[in-house]
Design a protein around this motif. Structure first.
Motif, PDB file in Angstrom:
ATOM      1  N   GLU A  58      38.822  47.694  36.452  1.00 18.03           N
ATOM      2  CA  GLU A  58      38.612  48.934  35.708  1.00 18.03           C
ATOM      3  C   GLU A  58      39.925  49.603  35.334  1.00 18.03           C
ATOM      4  O   GLU A  58      40.004  50.306  34.317  1.00 18.03           O
ATOM      5  N   ALA A  59      40.964  49.379  36.132  1.00 18.68           N
ATOM      6  CA  ALA A  59      42.260  50.007  35.861  1.00 18.68           C
ATOM      7  C   ALA A  59      43.111  49.201  34.882  1.00 18.68           C
ATOM      8  O   ALA A  59      44.114  49.714  34.368  1.00 18.68           O
ATOM      9  N   ALA A  60      42.729  47.963  34.609  1.00 13.20           N
ATOM     10  CA  ALA A  60      43.529  47.106  33.736  1.00 13.20           C
ATOM     11  C   ALA A  60      43.427  47.553  32.282  1.00 13.20           C
ATOM     12  O   ALA A  60      42.379  48.016  31.823  1.00 13.20           O
ATOM     13  N   ASP A  61      44.523  47.397  31.540  1.00 10.22           N
ATOM     14  CA  ASP A  61      44.561  47.786  30.130  1.00 10.22           C
ATOM     15  C   ASP A  61      44.005  46.702  29.214  1.00 10.22           C
ATOM     16  O   ASP A  61      43.612  46.998  28.081  1.00 10.22           O
ATOM     17  N   GLY A  73      17.801  33.806  26.685  1.00 10.59           N
ATOM     18  CA  GLY A  73      17.527  32.397  26.451  1.00 10.59           C
ATOM     19  C   GLY A  73      18.512  31.697  25.548  1.00 10.59           C
ATOM     20  O   GLY A  73      18.331  30.519  25.219  1.00 10.59           O
ATOM     21  N   ARG A  74      19.577  32.395  25.128  1.00 14.93           N
ATOM     22  CA  ARG A  74      20.557  31.809  24.224  1.00 14.93           C
ATOM     23  C   ARG A  74      21.921  31.755  24.914  1.00 14.93           C
ATOM     24  O   ARG A  74      22.288  32.683  25.625  1.00 14.93           O
ATOM     25  N   THR A  75      22.651  30.667  24.693  1.00 18.83           N
ATOM     26  CA  THR A  75      23.965  30.515  25.301  1.00 18.83           C
ATOM     27  C   THR A  75      25.046  30.880  24.301  1.00 18.83           C
ATOM     28  O   THR A  75      25.057  30.381  23.170  1.00 18.83           O
ATOM     29  N   TYR A  76      25.947  31.756  24.727  1.00 16.70           N
ATOM     30  CA  TYR A  76      27.075  32.171  23.906  1.00 16.70           C
ATOM     31  C   TYR A  76      28.363  31.689  24.568  1.00 16.70           C
ATOM     32  O   TYR A  76      28.568  31.905  25.761  1.00 16.70           O
ATOM     33  N   ARG A  77      29.197  31.057  23.775  1.00 10.42           N
ATOM     34  CA  ARG A  77      30.518  30.650  24.238  1.00 10.42           C
ATOM     35  C   ARG A  77      31.513  31.697  23.752  1.00 10.42           C
ATOM     36  O   ARG A  77      31.659  31.919  22.548  1.00 10.42           O
ATOM     37  N   LEU A  78      32.192  32.349  24.699  1.00 12.22           N
ATOM     38  CA  LEU A  78      33.101  33.434  24.367  1.00 12.22           C
ATOM     39  C   LEU A  78      34.544  33.043  24.648  1.00 12.22           C
ATOM     40  O   LEU A  78      34.837  32.356  25.622  1.00 12.22           O
ATOM     41  N   ASP A  79      35.417  33.506  23.793  1.00 10.34           N
ATOM     42  CA  ASP A  79      36.860  33.453  24.042  1.00 10.34           C
ATOM     43  C   ASP A  79      37.425  34.724  23.416  1.00 10.34           C
ATOM     44  O   ASP A  79      37.782  34.754  22.240  1.00 10.34           O
ATOM     45  N   MET A  80      37.476  35.794  24.219  1.00  7.42           N
ATOM     46  CA  MET A  80      37.810  37.113  23.704  1.00  7.42           C
ATOM     47  C   MET A  80      38.985  37.720  24.454  1.00  7.42           C
ATOM     48  O   MET A  80      39.101  37.579  25.676  1.00  7.42           O
ATOM     49  N   ARG A  81      39.850  38.403  23.703  1.00  7.86           N
ATOM     50  CA  ARG A  81      40.876  39.260  24.299  1.00  7.86           C
ATOM     51  C   ARG A  81      40.421  40.696  24.082  1.00  7.86           C
ATOM     52  O   ARG A  81      40.077  41.089  22.956  1.00  7.86           O
ATOM     53  N   GLU A 205      46.841  36.630  44.853  1.00  8.49           N
ATOM     54  CA  GLU A 205      48.229  36.782  44.437  1.00  8.49           C
ATOM     55  C   GLU A 205      48.377  38.031  43.574  1.00  8.49           C
ATOM     56  O   GLU A 205      47.679  38.185  42.572  1.00  8.49           O
ATOM     57  N   GLY A 206      49.257  38.923  43.978  1.00  8.29           N
ATOM     58  CA  GLY A 206      49.456  40.146  43.219  1.00  8.29           C
ATOM     59  C   GLY A 206      48.240  41.048  43.267  1.00  8.29           C
ATOM     60  O   GLY A 206      47.577  41.192  44.300  1.00  8.29           O
ATOM     61  N   THR A 207      47.905  41.650  42.133  1.00  5.21           N
ATOM     62  CA  THR A 207      46.735  42.519  42.062  1.00  5.21           C
ATOM     63  C   THR A 207      45.472  41.686  42.226  1.00  5.21           C
ATOM     64  O   THR A 207      45.358  40.603  41.638  1.00  5.21           O
ATOM     65  N   PRO A 208      44.491  42.157  43.008  1.00  8.06           N
ATOM     66  CA  PRO A 208      43.285  41.356  43.263  1.00  8.06           C
ATOM     67  C   PRO A 208      42.304  41.363  42.098  1.00  8.06           C
ATOM     68  O   PRO A 208      41.156  41.835  42.205  1.00  8.06           O
ATOM     69  N   TYR A 209      42.726  40.804  40.976  1.00  6.64           N
ATOM     70  CA  TYR A 209      41.856  40.750  39.802  1.00  6.64           C
ATOM     71  C   TYR A 209      40.785  39.671  39.967  1.00  6.64           C
ATOM     72  O   TYR A 209      41.000  38.662  40.642  1.00  6.64           O
ATOM     73  N   THR A 223      35.827  32.792  33.058  1.00 10.40           N
ATOM     74  CA  THR A 223      37.135  32.924  33.684  1.00 10.40           C
ATOM     75  C   THR A 223      37.849  34.130  33.065  1.00 10.40           C
ATOM     76  O   THR A 223      37.638  34.468  31.896  1.00 10.40           O
ATOM     77  N   PHE A 224      38.699  34.757  33.880  1.00 13.84           N
ATOM     78  CA  PHE A 224      39.431  35.947  33.466  1.00 13.84           C
ATOM     79  C   PHE A 224      40.925  35.672  33.633  1.00 13.84           C
ATOM     80  O   PHE A 224      41.353  35.136  34.654  1.00 13.84           O
ATOM     81  N   SER A 225      41.702  36.066  32.642  1.00 13.46           N
ATOM     82  CA  SER A 225      43.149  35.844  32.698  1.00 13.46           C
ATOM     83  C   SER A 225      43.842  36.925  31.870  1.00 13.46           C
ATOM     84  O   SER A 225      43.197  37.769  31.249  1.00 13.46           O
ATOM     85  N   ALA A 226      45.178  36.850  31.856  1.00 14.92           N
ATOM     86  CA  ALA A 226      45.994  37.787  31.059  1.00 14.92           C
ATOM     87  C   ALA A 226      45.645  39.241  31.350  1.00 14.92           C
ATOM     88  O   ALA A 226      45.656  40.077  30.444  1.00 14.92           O
ATOM     89  N   TRP A 227      45.356  39.537  32.610  1.00 17.08           N
ATOM     90  CA  TRP A 227      45.053  40.919  32.978  1.00 17.08           C
ATOM     91  C   TRP A 227      46.268  41.811  32.697  1.00 17.08           C
ATOM     92  O   TRP A 227      47.388  41.491  33.082  1.00 17.08           O
ATOM     93  N   GLY A 228      46.022  42.919  32.006  1.00 14.20           N
ATOM     94  CA  GLY A 228      47.089  43.885  31.748  1.00 14.20           C
ATOM     95  C   GLY A 228      48.076  43.483  30.679  1.00 14.20           C
ATOM     96  O   GLY A 228      49.026  44.230  30.419  1.00 14.20           O
TER      97      GLY A 228
END
Length: 251
Positions: A58-61, A73-81, A205-209, A223-228
């Motif tokens: 919640e604190a991440a930008d 019932g529908r599958t969505y493939r996401l790749d969002m920033r 490692e680091g912030t517990p994201y 999967t989550f990456s590039a936090w902040g």
């Protein structure tokens, strides 16, 4: 002259003796400390780990989110920033891929001509009628009117707060499930109802994201990456945009 024998130095305490005295010896008292060099959340109860990782998210930008989400019932493939004032990325559903761009309240959708032809279901491949309109829309940014039913549906993929609030939820009794690695990052895994309520890997490692989420009921893996990590956002140029001229497809 009789030689005076040297006094022998006291022998070093054995590892066993040190263990008995309560001194930690990594190689001789049960192996390496699994929390050495971590942020320490692996030592916490599962409920506290869940609370810490939600607070961090919640604190991440900004964040990058990728993977599959099953909804209605529908599958969505996401790749969002994603970040607070907008988002950019791609969504794939039923074999069709389109780009989404939101800058503030302005939402744009970009897809190829086949997407728009299939959306109307009237294209015949002749290059006339609906096919011609689809060609005009293809590979252009189409601004989605806020009053259009598609706006609420598509903007949900671009809202960082809405997505994270809806996704970072484990159902049932929360427990820890050991230490793991995801994309080279050490994690502590927490589960809901032994995994049937979902599993979430949290960075040690680091912030517990949050690092990886398996949703309950087979509703997708993310999967989550590039936090902040910030990224540029800007509305497309006028020559890159076009007006759809009618209600956008919601399928």
């Amino acid at each position: 002259m009789t030689a005076i024998p040297r006094r022998r130095a006291p022998r070093a305490a054995s590892a066993g003796a040190l263990c008995a005295l309560g001194v930690t010896v990594l190689t001789g008292c049960g192996g390496e400390d699994p929390d050495a060099g971590t942020n320490g959340v692996g030592k916490l109860p599962a409920e506290q780990i869940q609370s810490r990782t939600r607070t961090a998210a919640e604190a991440a930008d900004a964040v990058r989110l990728s993977g599959n989400v099953v909804a209605s019932g529908r599958t969505y493939r996401l790749d969002m920033r994603l970040k607070a004032d907008g988002a950019s990325g791609s969504v794939t559903a039923e074999g069709a891929t389109f780009q989404l761009l939101r800058v503030g309240e302005a939402l744009f959708l970009k897809a190829d001509a086949d997407f728009w032809t299939d959306a109307d279901g009237k294209g015949d491949g002749s290059g006339s009628g609906t096919d011609a309109a689809a060609d005009k829309l293809g590979d252009k940014y189409v601004k989605v009117p806020q009053g259009d039913p598609s706006y609420k549906k598509f903007s949900g993929f671009t809202d960082m707060d809405v997505l994270l609030d809806g996704l970072l939820t484990l159902h049932g009794t929360v427990a820890t499930d050991g230490r793991h690695q995801q994309a080279g990052v050490r994690t502590i895994r927490i589960t809901g109802d032994d995994g049937s309520g979902g599993t979430l890997d949290v960075s040690l490692e680091g912030t517990p994201y949050p690092v990886r989420l398996v949703r309950a009921g087979g509703a997708g893996t993310l999967t989550f990456s590039a936090w902040g990590k910030d990224f540029p956002l800007a509305e497309p140029d006028e020559d890159e945009t076009v007006d759809y001229g009618k209600q956008l497809p919601t399928s």
